[in-house]
Write an enzyme that holds these catalytic residues in place. Structure first.
Site, PDB file in Angstrom:
ATOM      1  N   MET A   1       0.847  -1.197   0.000  1.00 18.70           N
ATOM      2  CA  MET A   1       0.000   0.000   0.000  1.00 18.70           C
ATOM      3  C   MET A   1       0.885   1.250   0.000  1.00 18.70           C
ATOM      4  O   MET A   1       0.432   2.342   0.362  1.00 18.70           O
ATOM      5  CB  MET A   1      -0.936  -0.015   1.207  1.00 18.70           C
ATOM      6  CG  MET A   1      -1.881  -1.215   1.170  1.00 18.70           C
ATOM      7  SD  MET A   1      -3.406  -0.984   2.095  1.00 18.70           S
ATOM      8  CE  MET A   1      -2.786  -0.788   3.745  1.00 18.70           C
ATOM      9  N   GLY A   2       2.148   1.093  -0.392  1.00 24.58           N
ATOM     10  CA  GLY A   2       3.047   2.240  -0.482  1.00 24.58           C
ATOM     11  C   GLY A   2       3.576   2.665   0.871  1.00 24.58           C
ATOM     12  O   GLY A   2       3.537   1.910   1.839  1.00 24.58           O
ATOM     13  N   ASN A   3       4.115   3.925   0.916  1.00 21.96           N
ATOM     14  CA  ASN A   3       4.798   4.438   2.100  1.00 21.96           C
ATOM     15  C   ASN A   3       5.865   3.420   2.530  1.00 21.96           C
ATOM     16  O   ASN A   3       5.893   2.943   3.657  1.00 21.96           O
ATOM     17  CB  ASN A   3       3.805   4.725   3.235  1.00 21.96           C
ATOM     18  CG  ASN A   3       4.448   5.556   4.323  1.00 21.96           C
ATOM     19  OD1 ASN A   3       4.440   5.194   5.490  1.00 21.96           O
ATOM     20  ND2 ASN A   3       5.068   6.650   3.960  1.00 21.96           N
TER      21      ASN A   3
ATOM     22  N   HIS B   1       9.133   1.161   3.417  1.00 25.13           N
ATOM     23  CA  HIS B   1      10.209   1.191   4.412  1.00 25.13           C
ATOM     24  C   HIS B   1      11.071  -0.061   4.206  1.00 25.13           C
ATOM     25  O   HIS B   1      10.834  -0.850   3.275  1.00 25.13           O
ATOM     26  CB  HIS B   1       9.626   1.261   5.830  1.00 25.13           C
ATOM     27  CG  HIS B   1       8.560   0.233   6.099  1.00 25.13           C
ATOM     28  ND1 HIS B   1       8.813  -1.126   6.140  1.00 25.13           N
ATOM     29  CD2 HIS B   1       7.234   0.358   6.296  1.00 25.13           C
ATOM     30  CE1 HIS B   1       7.701  -1.782   6.380  1.00 25.13           C
ATOM     31  NE2 HIS B   1       6.718  -0.913   6.463  1.00 25.13           N
TER      32      HIS B   1
ATOM     33  N   HIS C   1       9.449  -3.399   3.404  1.00 22.47           N
ATOM     34  CA  HIS C   1       9.025  -3.617   2.011  1.00 22.47           C
ATOM     35  C   HIS C   1      10.235  -3.924   1.123  1.00 22.47           C
ATOM     36  O   HIS C   1      10.163  -4.754   0.210  1.00 22.47           O
ATOM     37  CB  HIS C   1       8.341  -2.363   1.448  1.00 22.47           C
ATOM     38  CG  HIS C   1       7.052  -2.016   2.123  1.00 22.47           C
ATOM     39  ND1 HIS C   1       6.915  -0.909   2.934  1.00 22.47           N
ATOM     40  CD2 HIS C   1       5.838  -2.623   2.109  1.00 22.47           C
ATOM     41  CE1 HIS C   1       5.663  -0.843   3.375  1.00 22.47           C
ATOM     42  NE2 HIS C   1       5.003  -1.874   2.897  1.00 22.47           N
TER      43      HIS C   1
ATOM     44  N   GLN D   1     -10.327  -2.873   2.734  1.00 25.94           N
ATOM     45  CA  GLN D   1      -9.783  -3.574   3.899  1.00 25.94           C
ATOM     46  C   GLN D   1      -9.715  -2.669   5.127  1.00 25.94           C
ATOM     47  O   GLN D   1      -9.239  -3.099   6.175  1.00 25.94           O
ATOM     48  CB  GLN D   1      -8.415  -4.180   3.584  1.00 25.94           C
ATOM     49  CG  GLN D   1      -7.284  -3.182   3.368  1.00 25.94           C
ATOM     50  CD  GLN D   1      -6.014  -3.875   2.884  1.00 25.94           C
ATOM     51  OE1 GLN D   1      -5.896  -4.240   1.724  1.00 25.94           O
ATOM     52  NE2 GLN D   1      -5.057  -4.046   3.783  1.00 25.94           N
TER      53      GLN D   1
ATOM     54  N   ASP E   1       2.586  -9.419   9.120  1.00 28.08           N
ATOM     55  CA  ASP E   1       1.133  -9.613   8.988  1.00 28.08           C
ATOM     56  C   ASP E   1       0.886 -11.110   8.811  1.00 28.08           C
ATOM     57  O   ASP E   1       0.502 -11.575   7.738  1.00 28.08           O
ATOM     58  CB  ASP E   1       0.613  -8.817   7.795  1.00 28.08           C
ATOM     59  CG  ASP E   1       0.795  -7.319   8.003  1.00 28.08           C
ATOM     60  OD1 ASP E   1       0.243  -6.793   8.967  1.00 28.08           O
ATOM     61  OD2 ASP E   1       1.520  -6.692   7.210  1.00 28.08           O
TER      62      ASP E   1
ATOM     63  N   MET F   1       8.884  -3.111  11.682  1.00 29.26           N
ATOM     64  CA  MET F   1       8.681  -1.994  10.751  1.00 29.26           C
ATOM     65  C   MET F   1       7.268  -2.026  10.187  1.00 29.26           C
ATOM     66  O   MET F   1       6.751  -3.078   9.819  1.00 29.26           O
ATOM     67  CB  MET F   1       9.704  -2.062   9.631  1.00 29.26           C
ATOM     68  CG  MET F   1      11.078  -1.785  10.139  1.00 29.26           C
ATOM     69  SD  MET F   1      12.039  -0.847   8.971  1.00 29.26           S
ATOM     70  CE  MET F   1      13.534  -0.670   9.925  1.00 29.26           C
TER      71      MET F   1
ATOM     72  N   ARG G   1       2.581   2.348   9.775  1.00 28.81           N
ATOM     73  CA  ARG G   1       1.863   3.019  10.868  1.00 28.81           C
ATOM     74  C   ARG G   1       2.818   3.499  11.969  1.00 28.81           C
ATOM     75  O   ARG G   1       2.411   4.288  12.814  1.00 28.81           O
ATOM     76  CB  ARG G   1       0.783   2.105  11.433  1.00 28.81           C
ATOM     77  CG  ARG G   1      -0.344   1.900  10.429  1.00 28.81           C
ATOM     78  CD  ARG G   1      -1.591   1.292  11.019  1.00 28.81           C
ATOM     79  NE  ARG G   1      -2.707   1.385  10.104  1.00 28.81           N
ATOM     80  CZ  ARG G   1      -3.151   0.387   9.324  1.00 28.81           C
ATOM     81  NH1 ARG G   1      -2.570  -0.794   9.375  1.00 28.81           N
ATOM     82  NH2 ARG G   1      -4.172   0.582   8.500  1.00 28.81           N
TER      83      ARG G   1
HETATM   84  O1  PAF Z   1      -0.077  -5.832   3.531  1.00 27.89           O
HETATM   85  C1  PAF Z   1      -0.504  -4.903   2.830  1.00 27.89           C
HETATM   86  O2  PAF Z   1       0.158  -3.886   2.611  1.00 27.89           O
HETATM   87  C2  PAF Z   1      -1.901  -5.013   2.240  1.00 27.89           C
HETATM   88  O3  PAF Z   1      -2.759  -5.680   3.096  1.00 27.89           O
HETATM   89  C3  PAF Z   1      -1.907  -5.669   0.833  1.00 27.89           C
HETATM   90  C4  PAF Z   1      -1.438  -7.096   0.901  1.00 27.89           C
HETATM   91  C5  PAF Z   1      -1.034  -4.862  -0.110  1.00 27.89           C
HETATM   92  C6  PAF Z   1      -3.325  -5.684   0.275  1.00 27.89           C
HETATM   93  O4  PAF Z   1      -3.845  -4.410   0.145  1.00 27.89           O
END
Ligand code: PAF
Length: 289
Positions: free
Chosen positions: A30-32, A34, A37, A61, A153, A187, A190
């Site tokens: 979802m970007g932003n 760090h 990612h 979501q 997650d 990390m 949020r």
């Molecule tokens: O983990 C996330 O950033 C989001 O839940 C995902 C997997 C990109 C789905 O929107």
């Protein structure tokens, strides 16, 4: 690094790679971005010939009163980081691409209830249906060989793995260990909601979880007692506790004495920010996180 915003733009690129028999990995985000990612991108590069990172803040979501509107959007910086990390293509669809018939009556993919209605799903009803719906759409648009997700997650990882198998995508879901700040804080985008003092203090969450895992592993601690003690310690450290749970790693079921691979998972609020984390508690070894 290539940029695609629509199906018409991504299709010929992904198709060309398939024709050339190049293996592709998708990193949904979802970007932003760090370091966490970027570790996903690095893993994707090890596993595949071409890496596609998607950036889309998915409204379905987020629950009522959650931070969809305020979720940090930092596209230019994200693109720079991805280019430096060696990502081949960034896919930035808008809502019309992801939900062509709007948000009121779209086809949805329902996450399996036993996995999705516990822990995060109890506090965030419908959250995982939003995740499976958007990830299914991304899988259909990109058609990768591999998809990469973070272990932070953990429940999301299990839900998506299950979806990929249940719907026969044939996409291998690769997981990457949680990347942590020096305080131990996992990390997360949020974390930006925390000020510097809170950020250092929030590291206590992972310490409490690790101690709980050690009790499970070394002292054969009773899971329910371990959960209660960890909850107390977190409260003393200033967290508002949503849950602390010792669960089977495989399916988040309640552990039996014979279960070996366990997880200690938690969600807390710290200064109004919701944080989640988990660590391994493997009864045949010492926790690694
Ligand atoms: O983990 C996330 O950033 C989001 O839940 C995902 C997997 C990109 C789905 O929107």
């Amino acid at each position: 690094m290539l940029l695609a915003k629509t199906r018409e733009q991504i299709d010929p690129i992904a198709h060309g790679w398939r024709i050339d028999r190049l293996k592709t990995a998708l990193v949904p985000t979802m970007g932003n971005l760090h370091e966490g990612h970027l570790a996903l991108v690095a893993a994707a590069k090890r596993e595949a010939d071409k890496v596609i990172t998607s950036i889309y803040v998915n409204p379905t979501q987020f629950g009522q009163g959650e931070d969809f509107e305020n979720y940090p959007r930092t596209l230019e910086r994200d693109r720079e980081l991805l280019a430096q990390a060696g990502c081949d293509l960034v896919f930035v669809p808008d809502q019309g691409v992801m939900y062509p018939f709007g948000l009121d009556d779209q086809v949805r993919v329902l996450a399996p209830a036993a996995l999705a209605n516990t822990l995060e799903g109890q506090t965030r009803p419908g959250h995982f249906d939003g995740v499976t719906t958007v990830v299914a759409r991304l899988f259909n648009l990109v058609r990768p060989d591999i998809a990469v997700f973070g272990e932070k997650d953990y429940q999301q990882l299990l839900v998506i793995r299950r979806m990929s198998e249940d719907l026969g995508y044939g996409i291998r879901v690769v997981s990457v260990p949680t990347v942590r700040e020096s305080s131990g804080l996992a990390m997360s985008s949020r974390n930006n909601y925390l000020d510097a003092g809170q950020r250092a203090g929030a590291g206590e969450l992972s310490k409490v979880l690790l101690q709980a895992a050690h009790r499970i592993v070394r002292d054969s601690g009773n899971p329910e007692q371990v959960e209660r003690d960890a909850t107390d310690r977190l409260k003393q450290a200033g967290f508002q506790v949503d849950y602390v749970a010792v669960r089977r790693a495989q399916d988040l079921g309640t552990p039996q004495d014979s279960d070996r691979d366990l997880k200690v998972l938690a969600a807390v609020y710290f200064g109004g920010t919701r944080l989640i984390d988990n660590v391994n508690a493997n009864r045949v070894g010492i926790p690694e996180d």
